[in-house]
Each structure stands twice: as structure tokens, then as C-alpha cells.
Design a protein around this motif. Sequence first.
Motif, PDB file in Angstrom:
ATOM      1  N   PRO A   4       0.836  -1.210   0.000  1.00  0.00           N
ATOM      2  CA  PRO A   4       0.000   0.000   0.000  1.00  0.00           C
ATOM      3  C   PRO A   4       0.866   1.253   0.000  1.00  0.00           C
ATOM      4  N   ASP A   5       0.412   2.265  -0.710  1.00  0.00           N
ATOM      5  CA  ASP A   5       1.158   3.521  -0.748  1.00  0.00           C
ATOM      6  C   ASP A   5       0.438   4.575   0.081  1.00  0.00           C
ATOM      7  N   VAL A   6       0.913   5.809   0.013  1.00  0.00           N
ATOM      8  CA  VAL A   6       0.360   6.879   0.836  1.00  0.00           C
ATOM      9  C   VAL A   6      -1.109   7.147   0.487  1.00  0.00           C
ATOM     10  N   ILE A   7      -1.489   6.907  -0.767  1.00  0.00           N
ATOM     11  CA  ILE A   7      -2.888   7.106  -1.168  1.00  0.00           C
ATOM     12  C   ILE A   7      -3.775   6.044  -0.531  1.00  0.00           C
ATOM     13  N   THR A   8      -3.301   4.799  -0.520  1.00  0.00           N
ATOM     14  CA  THR A   8      -4.074   3.713   0.092  1.00  0.00           C
ATOM     15  C   THR A   8      -4.347   4.012   1.560  1.00  0.00           C
ATOM     16  N   TYR A   9      -3.286   4.319   2.304  1.00  0.00           N
ATOM     17  CA  TYR A   9      -3.437   4.583   3.743  1.00  0.00           C
ATOM     18  C   TYR A   9      -4.305   5.817   3.983  1.00  0.00           C
ATOM     19  N   SER A  10      -4.059   6.879   3.221  1.00  0.00           N
ATOM     20  CA  SER A  10      -4.825   8.110   3.425  1.00  0.00           C
ATOM     21  C   SER A  10      -6.308   7.878   3.183  1.00  0.00           C
ATOM     22  N   THR A  11      -6.634   7.084   2.144  1.00  0.00           N
ATOM     23  CA  THR A  11      -8.039   6.804   1.827  1.00  0.00           C
ATOM     24  C   THR A  11      -8.712   6.054   2.973  1.00  0.00           C
ATOM     25  N   LEU A  12      -8.040   5.005   3.479  1.00  0.00           N
ATOM     26  CA  LEU A  12      -8.635   4.211   4.557  1.00  0.00           C
ATOM     27  C   LEU A  12      -8.739   5.003   5.855  1.00  0.00           C
ATOM     28  N   ILE A  13      -7.724   5.783   6.162  1.00  0.00           N
ATOM     29  CA  ILE A  13      -7.760   6.610   7.386  1.00  0.00           C
ATOM     30  C   ILE A  13      -8.942   7.571   7.318  1.00  0.00           C
ATOM     31  N   GLU A  14      -9.167   8.168   6.144  1.00  0.00           N
ATOM     32  CA  GLU A  14     -10.293   9.081   5.983  1.00  0.00           C
ATOM     33  C   GLU A  14     -11.626   8.348   6.154  1.00  0.00           C
ATOM     34  N   CYS A  15     -11.717   7.143   5.570  1.00  0.00           N
ATOM     35  CA  CYS A  15     -12.961   6.377   5.673  1.00  0.00           C
ATOM     36  C   CYS A  15     -13.265   6.008   7.122  1.00  0.00           C
ATOM     37  N   PHE A  16     -12.243   5.535   7.856  1.00  0.00           N
ATOM     38  CA  PHE A  16     -12.449   5.189   9.265  1.00  0.00           C
ATOM     39  C   PHE A  16     -12.767   6.430  10.095  1.00  0.00           C
ATOM     40  N   GLY A  17     -12.109   7.540   9.768  1.00  0.00           N
ATOM     41  CA  GLY A  17     -12.351   8.770  10.515  1.00  0.00           C
ATOM     42  C   GLY A  17     -13.767   9.267  10.364  1.00  0.00           C
ATOM     43  N   LYS A  18     -14.320   9.187   9.149  1.00  0.00           N
ATOM     44  CA  LYS A  18     -15.670   9.694   8.905  1.00  0.00           C
ATOM     45  C   LYS A  18     -16.753   8.777   9.469  1.00  0.00           C
ATOM     46  N   THR A  19     -16.382   7.543   9.781  1.00  0.00           N
ATOM     47  CA  THR A  19     -17.340   6.618  10.419  1.00  0.00           C
ATOM     48  C   THR A  19     -17.077   6.516  11.915  1.00  0.00           C
ATOM     49  N   ASP A  20     -16.339   7.505  12.441  1.00  0.00           N
ATOM     50  CA  ASP A  20     -16.064   7.610  13.890  1.00  0.00           C
ATOM     51  C   ASP A  20     -15.259   6.431  14.439  1.00  0.00           C
ATOM     52  N   LYS A  21     -14.518   5.756  13.591  1.00  0.00           N
ATOM     53  CA  LYS A  21     -13.634   4.688  14.064  1.00  0.00           C
ATOM     54  C   LYS A  21     -12.226   5.268  14.182  1.00  0.00           C
ATOM     55  N   VAL A  22     -12.078   6.144  15.178  1.00  0.00           N
ATOM     56  CA  VAL A  22     -10.846   6.908  15.327  1.00  0.00           C
ATOM     57  C   VAL A  22      -9.672   6.010  15.686  1.00  0.00           C
ATOM     58  N   GLU A  23      -9.920   5.026  16.553  1.00  0.00           N
ATOM     59  CA  GLU A  23      -8.841   4.125  16.964  1.00  0.00           C
ATOM     60  C   GLU A  23      -8.258   3.391  15.765  1.00  0.00           C
ATOM     61  N   MET A  24      -9.141   2.929  14.882  1.00  0.00           N
ATOM     62  CA  MET A  24      -8.676   2.215  13.688  1.00  0.00           C
ATOM     63  C   MET A  24      -7.884   3.153  12.778  1.00  0.00           C
TER      64      MET A  24
END
Length: 646
Positions: free
Chosen positions: A540-560
Amino acid sequence: MRLRHLQRRYFGTKYSGRVVVEADNGRSFAIEVDSPNLQTDVRGYPLPRRDLICKVTKILQPPPRSGASDPFLELSDYLQTLTLTLTSSEVSEVLKSLKSPRLALQFFRFCPSSIPKFRHDSFTCNRILLILSKSSLPDRFETVHRIVDEMERFSVRGNISTVNILIGMFDGGNNVGELEKCLSLVKKWDLRLNCYTYKSLLQAYLRLNNLNEAFKVYVDMRKRGYKLDIFSYNMIVDALAKDEKADLAFKVFKDMKHWRCEPDEYTYTILIRMTGKIGKPDEALVLFEEMLMKGCTPNSIAYNTIIQALASNRRVDKAILLFSKMVANDCRPNEFTYSTILNGLVAQGQLGKLDEVVKISGKYMNKSIYAYLVRTLSKLGHASEAHRLFCNMWSFHEKGDRDAYFSMLESLCNAGKLTEALDFLSKINEKGISVDTFMYNTLLSALGKSKQISHLHDLYDKMKQDGPSPDIFTYNILISSFGRAGRVDDAVKIFEEVENSDCKPDIVSYNSLINCLGKNGNIDEAHMRFTEMQEKGLNPDVITYSTLIECFGKTDKVEMACRLFDEMLAVGCSPNIVTYNILLDCLERSGRTAEAVDLYAKLKQQGLTPDLVTYAILERLQNGSKKRINIRKQNPITGWVVSPLR
């Protein structure tokens, strides 16, 4: 009875000798050869013995596959047997005859060490220096330095030719110090600079971009009554013109005429370019007319230069007039010519005159020129003019130009004229142009960005039916387009097609699918695809991680989201400012102010520059936090300035 006339061959050198030993049977004997009396010229210098020069050269350069031993050993035996020695002029001639610079250098070393009483002089030294200066030996500069040092050590006084050769050799790169050494030799050997020395020195300084020193040399030449050749004059005029010293350039131009060195088309071209750049198009035109009066025939460079001088100074009408003369004189315009006129027309808002230029071009207006104009107009944002010109090409040429057709397609896509682009793509085959994958991908991408999904489906089906075969870029465009439109099932279906095709999903395919799934609420499947790509050996590259972090953040899964960020750092994938902004936003919205402040400090430690999004998040942190964050507002000159968080 036929008589044969035998021609005797006379050698340049006569030898005399006497028999000292004779066998009893008289079949063998030994002769002692006396040293020949060498003939001299009117100045008293020995004349070179041509037969000896040829013999020595032949020994040193044996024919291939002759199986000869060491040629220098054979040469030494030959000279000792006949008690011969070589003069410096003969050595110079032998050096000149040798084809290999390395062999010439060996012979140069051989002479003083193996020939009795031989001593190098300025003639032999000049010859080897000249050979080395023209060679490509990697160590030629070091060798030249050693030879010059040896000349000083053995009191061999060079002449002005020695200095000229050295100047010519060291006039490239950053060899200012070498030129100074050459001039020091002039003083040491008490020499006078001749005209050739001045020219060599002038050209050397100009090649070193040392215009001040070059002009000093030029002034000194004028005082001594020396004149340059046309090549050197053009060099110094060009250097002065590039340095925007117009007055001095015209002064040298006047000197040329005074010394009866007639300027050529290159001289005039240099001055025309200079006057055009300093905003004097009328003077440029006067120079061009003077060039014609002098009988110079302008080439395409000269025409392009005067056209550019006029067009860039808002004299586009005169530029078109000269363009017509250029065509009338059978001087072929090139892409630069058309580009110059086109830029002038665009700058003055007179694109309507492009038709006149096309008409004037006549026989030179071929498909490649049409293609260039279409491409250039498209890049400049004049889609309508590009399309109109393209229609002319379509009408007058049975076969099309692939580059022009692609430029037109790209121009229609960029202008949002997708219906016309679809129609255009369907007709390209009529002109003998095969529609390739790149053309399809360009139109598919434009349709996807405008969310015209029905047309996207139809075009993809046509591509699969008629060809060419989709490539990985096609599939990635489709996955991204369906994801942008919220068509998750279609995106997953295309991804499965990739897996079953000759193309295999790459990191872009997975990133597009993960983004599609995550942004449309399928966060668990997005994370599953993230794990799947790792299992298949894709990092995974920086785009992969950034996309998933954003998705988890918007669903209130901050720990993930935080866990993924830590994993990203652990595997050596460096987050960018977008990644930090995503996580900062996530932490701020969840009320984890302290962690957000720490993350901002880490961002600064990584050497990243905050952007407007970062500052907007920091303002929200300041307003919602009891801890004071010192933020200064945007400075109109320097932009945003934020004090370090402590």
C-alpha cells in the motif's frame, strides 16, 4: 622487338660503405656503412630523409596479422645496425604519420631514451601536443601538462605555436586557470602574440562565458591592427547580444565593416534577434533589409528570427508579410515559424488571420503542419479554432494524422464537448486512422469525470466488441468513474474483470476500489481489499493509507484510523500533508485535542509545510480548546505564518 624502359628509383639519401668481412666462398660479406652527409635547406636545417621516415613509420605500424614482435625493439636494432640517428624534423614527420595517438606518444618517449644524442625541440613538442589536442585519450590533459613541465625542466623553449596549441586545447569547461598558465608561458619564453593567438584567446574566453576578458582581448587586437575572421566576429557579436550589450554589439558590427570583413546572414540574424528582444522591431526590419541589399540569402533561421522579432512586438501584419516572402522564395517554414505567428495572433486577438497564413503556406501546408497547429491551438485553449482548422484538414486530406486527431479529441474532451467527441471518435476510421486504447481511455476518463455513466457503458461495450482490448489504465479509469458516481456494484464487477483478464490489478486498481467502497459506506469490504492487496504482494502507498484513514475517521472509528497511521509509519510509508490533514480533522472532530496538537508537532518535525486545510483545522482547535494556540492571520505578502505549537 619491343624495348622495355626501366625506371630507376632514386632515394632521398645515399649511403656509402666498404666491405670489411668476406666469406671464403664469396657468398656472404659484411659492410661497414658510413654516416651519410645530410643535405640542408637554405637556413641550414637538415632536410628530412623521406625514405627513412617511411621506413620508421612502416616498422612502427606493421600490417595486421604480420606476427611482428615489439616494433620499438625492431626500430632500435634497425637504427643501431646502420648507425643512424633521426633529426627533430624527421621525428616530427614520423609523429605526423602515425595513426594512433598512443603510439605517437610512445615514439615521442622512445626518441630521447633510445636514440643517441637526440633531444626534443619545439618542433617535436608542438607536433605531439597537436596530436594529443586532437585525440580522445582520457589522460590527454595530464599528459600535456607533463610534456610542458618536461619542456621547462630540459630548457626546451617553446614558440608561439606551442602557446596557440595549448590555448586551443584548454578553451572548454572551466579552464580559466589553464589560459592564465598559457599566457604565463608567453612571458617566460619572451614571445609576441600573433593574430592567430589573439583569435584563439578570444574564442577561448567566449567559450568560457568570460565576456569581459574576451572584450579586453578584442580591444587589444584592434590597437595592434589585427582583424578577426567572420567566425570570430560572429562569436563576439553573439556573446554581446546575449548579454544585452547592444551598443557594444553594434560597435563591433561597425568595426567589421571598417576592416572590410563583410557581415554574413548569421551576423545579421544575431543582431535582428537582439533588436527584437530589446523591443526595437523597426531596427530589426532595417537590418533584415540591409542583409538582402548586401546579397545575403536568408535561410529559415533568419526568416524565423525576423518574424519572431516582429510578432513578439505586436507587428503581426508585417510578420505575415515577411512570411509570404519566405514562402515565395521557396524557404520552407517549420513548426517554429507557425508557432511564432500563432502566438503573435493570439496575443493581438487576431486568430481570424490564421486562415490567411494557411492560404499563404500553399504547398508547404501538409498534414504534419495541420497537426501541429491543431495541437497548439488546443493547448492554448482555443478549441473552436482548433476544430475549424481540423475540419479543413479533414476536407483536404484523404488520410489523417494520428497526432492531430488525438489532439482534436483531447481538445473536445477538455472543453466538455463530449457528444462531439463521441461522434468524432466513431468517424476517425474513415481517414485510415486506427482508434487505439489511448484514445478510448481519454474519452472514457472525460465521461467518467462528468458522470455520464450511460455513455461510459456504451463506449466500453463498443471497445470490447470492436477493439482494441482494454488495458490496465482502461480498467482503472472505469473503477474510478463508477466509484465517483456511487455505482459500487459496477466498480466491483470491473475489478473482477481485471482479475480474470490478462491484466492483473495494480496498486491504482486497489486504491480506486478501496476509495469506491469506503466512500460509499462499505468500510469493512474496503479494509478486506486492503488486506487482500498485501497478501498478493502489493505494498500500500500513501494514497491507500490516506483513503482508509479518511474512511475510518468519517465513520467515527478513530482508533482504527490511528492504528493505520502508526502502521503506515512502521512500514516506512511516509505520510504527506494530506494524510496529516485527514487525521488532524478526525481527531479534532472527535474532541481529542491533545492528540491533534501532538500530531501537528510531529507534522512540523517531519519538515512538511502546513497548507490552508491545516490552518482551518488549527483554527477549529483553537476555538474549541481551552489551551491557547498562537495563530497569526495570513500575511498579504508572506502568506500564512503559524507559530510552533508547544
